[in-house]
Write a protein that holds these residues in place. Structure first.
Motif, PDB file in Angstrom:
ATOM      1  N   PRO A   2       0.847  -1.204   0.000  1.00  0.00           N
ATOM      2  CA  PRO A   2       0.000   0.000   0.000  1.00  0.00           C
ATOM      3  C   PRO A   2       0.878   1.248   0.000  1.00  0.00           C
ATOM      4  CG  PRO A   2       0.063  -0.978   2.185  1.00  0.00           C
ATOM      5  CD  PRO A   2       0.806  -1.933   1.283  1.00  0.00           C
ATOM      6  N   ALA A   3       0.374   2.300  -0.626  1.00  0.00           N
ATOM      7  CA  ALA A   3       1.144   3.539  -0.746  1.00  0.00           C
ATOM      8  C   ALA A   3       0.205   4.729  -0.599  1.00  0.00           C
ATOM      9  CB  ALA A   3       1.879   3.588  -2.084  1.00  0.00           C
ATOM     10  N   ARG A   4       0.817   5.900  -0.473  1.00  0.00           N
ATOM     11  CA  ARG A   4       0.068   7.141  -0.357  1.00  0.00           C
ATOM     12  C   ARG A   4       0.616   8.131  -1.379  1.00  0.00           C
ATOM     13  NH1 ARG A   4      -4.692   7.618   1.476  1.00  0.00           N
ATOM     14  NH2 ARG A   4      -4.095   6.379   3.299  1.00  0.00           N
ATOM     15  N   ILE A   5      -0.304   8.791  -2.100  1.00  0.00           N
ATOM     16  CA  ILE A   5       0.080   9.746  -3.134  1.00  0.00           C
ATOM     17  C   ILE A   5       0.079  11.154  -2.545  1.00  0.00           C
ATOM     18  CG2 ILE A   5      -0.496  10.667  -5.408  1.00  0.00           C
ATOM     19  CD1 ILE A   5      -1.907   8.068  -6.023  1.00  0.00           C
ATOM     20  N   GLU A   6       1.112  11.930  -2.876  1.00  0.00           N
ATOM     21  CA  GLU A   6       1.195  13.320  -2.442  1.00  0.00           C
ATOM     22  C   GLU A   6       1.566  14.193  -3.633  1.00  0.00           C
ATOM     23  OE1 GLU A   6       0.279  14.346   0.382  1.00  0.00           O
ATOM     24  OE2 GLU A   6       0.217  12.498   1.565  1.00  0.00           O
ATOM     25  N   ALA A   7       1.193  15.457  -3.563  1.00  0.00           N
ATOM     26  CA  ALA A   7       1.552  16.403  -4.623  1.00  0.00           C
ATOM     27  C   ALA A   7       3.065  16.572  -4.685  1.00  0.00           C
ATOM     28  CB  ALA A   7       0.882  17.747  -4.379  1.00  0.00           C
TER      29      ALA A   7
END
Length: 381
Positions: free
Chosen positions: A69-74
């Motif tokens: 699992p991952a998290r997207i950031e600007a």
């Protein structure tokens, strides 16, 4: 010489002897047959006591897909705060609006700052007038000293007064410049090209200087969405297989069937003691704007498998109260039970740790097999 004729009695004795000899031969033959059968049975029993086993055939491990699992950031995210206190006069952009670098987002009306600026400018004007008078006075007294009309001490006092007023003008000038610099902050502008992802102000709202905003949050948030950062925690065991430049595939739940190529940018170079994983940063292009910052994502790394990986069929495992074990055979065909750890479960094959390819592992070990048992290898691989 005349031969004595055989009498019936003699014939009976001969027949009896022959019968006895025949019976003895039959008994001897039976005993020999039974002995040979007993020897054969013992040999067969001995052969049956040594179990026949097959050994695991080694094969190369396939590439190891690692999904995390991952998290997207600007790629860039700039919260915009007020640097001066005042009231919101107007705001020009709402959430979701694209903006250019330097574009005005909102204007703050600052009556208090305006008054402070006018006061500072007035004080500076008075100080400059006093400075001009002190300068001419100091010059005149210097000329009088040359004529011995005044003492040197009095002339020095006038010169020191001029220097003091000059320093005061410099201080007041700096204050005016500071007020003017703050006045420029009444216009909130975008720091770079991006999208307004948050707006927390409205016309007439009171804002304070610093990072307090209207309600403890930023006034605007501008994010660059053309390129995104992806953060994923990689377990320590797989960290050595990932390096800058490694490729990965990104999927998001709101767009099933779509895959986005991501590239590893950097690694934290430290293992988190709480999670046992390392933070890895990836970059993904988002020219179409399909990916959203703050979203959850799934990242898949196609990691190369180790060439010496030990893969066994699931049937080779011995599962019990002593944990996961396998049965190995030494050069003398004696069984040795070894404890192992499952590294990867590939469904039709299990990758193990705790054994090597030098170990001869029994495929589907018979029930009841124990450490030190003698076996016969029927098929090696």
């Amino acid at each position: 010489m005349q031969t004595k004729p055989h009498t019936p009695r003699n014939r009976s004795a001969i027949v009896a002897v022959v019968c006895v000899l025949g019976a003895g031969a039959i008994v001897t033959g039976g005993l020999m047959t039974r002995h040979s059968q007993a020897v054969a049975l013992q040999s067969a029993a001995a052969d049956n006591a040594v179990r026949s086993v097959n050994l695991v055939a080694w094969k190369d491990a396939p590439n190891a897909p690692l999904e995390l699992p991952a998290r997207i950031e600007a790629w860039s995210r700039a919260p915009i705060y007020a640097r001066v206190g005042g009231y919101v006069g107007r705001w020009n952009v709402d959430i979701g609006a694209p903006v250019k670098s330097g574009q005005v987002l909102a204007v703050i009306e600052t009556p208090d700052l305006d008054q402070d600026l006018r006061q500072a400018q007035a004080q500076l004007a008075v100080a400059r007038t006093a400075l001009g008078l002190a300068e001419s006075t100091a010059q005149r007294w210097q000329s009088l000293v040359a004529q011995n009309a005044v003492s040197k001490q009095e002339a020095d006092e006038k010169q020191n007064d001029f220097v003091a007023k000059q320093a005061n003008v410099q201080a007041l000038t700096a204050n005016v410049e500071r007020q003017q610099a703050l006045k420029r902050y009444t216009r909130l502008v975008a720091p770079f090209d991006g999208v307004v992802t948050a707006r927390n102000i409205d016309v007439g709202a009171l804002v304070n200087s610093g990072a307090s905003g209207t309600s403890g949050s930023e006034l605007f948030v501008v994010s660059d969405l053309r390129k995104l950062r992806v953060y994923v925690q990689v377990p320590q065991r797989q960290v050595a297989l990932i390096h800058p430049g490694s490729s990965a595939v990104l999927n998001v739940p709101e767009r099933p069937g779509r895959a986005y190529k991501a590239t590893v940018q950097s690694l934290a170079q430290a293992i988190n003691a709480g999670t046992g994983a390392m933070l890895v940063q990836l970059a993904v292009d988002n020219a179409g704007g399909e990916l959203l910052p703050g979203a959850y994502a799934n990242v898949r790394f196609d990691l190369p498998a180790a060439r010496d990986a030990v893969l066994v069929p699931p049937g080779a495992l011995i599962l019990g109260k002593n944990g996961t074990r396998v049965a190995t055979v030494d050069a003398a065909n004696r069984v040795h039970i070894k404890s192992v750890t499952i590294a990867r479960d590939l469904g039709n094959a299990i990758q193990l740790e705790g054994v090597t390819r030098a170990d001869r592992i029994i495929d589907s070990p018979p029930d009841g097999i124990g450490d030190g048992d003698q076996v016969r290898v029927a098929k090696a691989g």
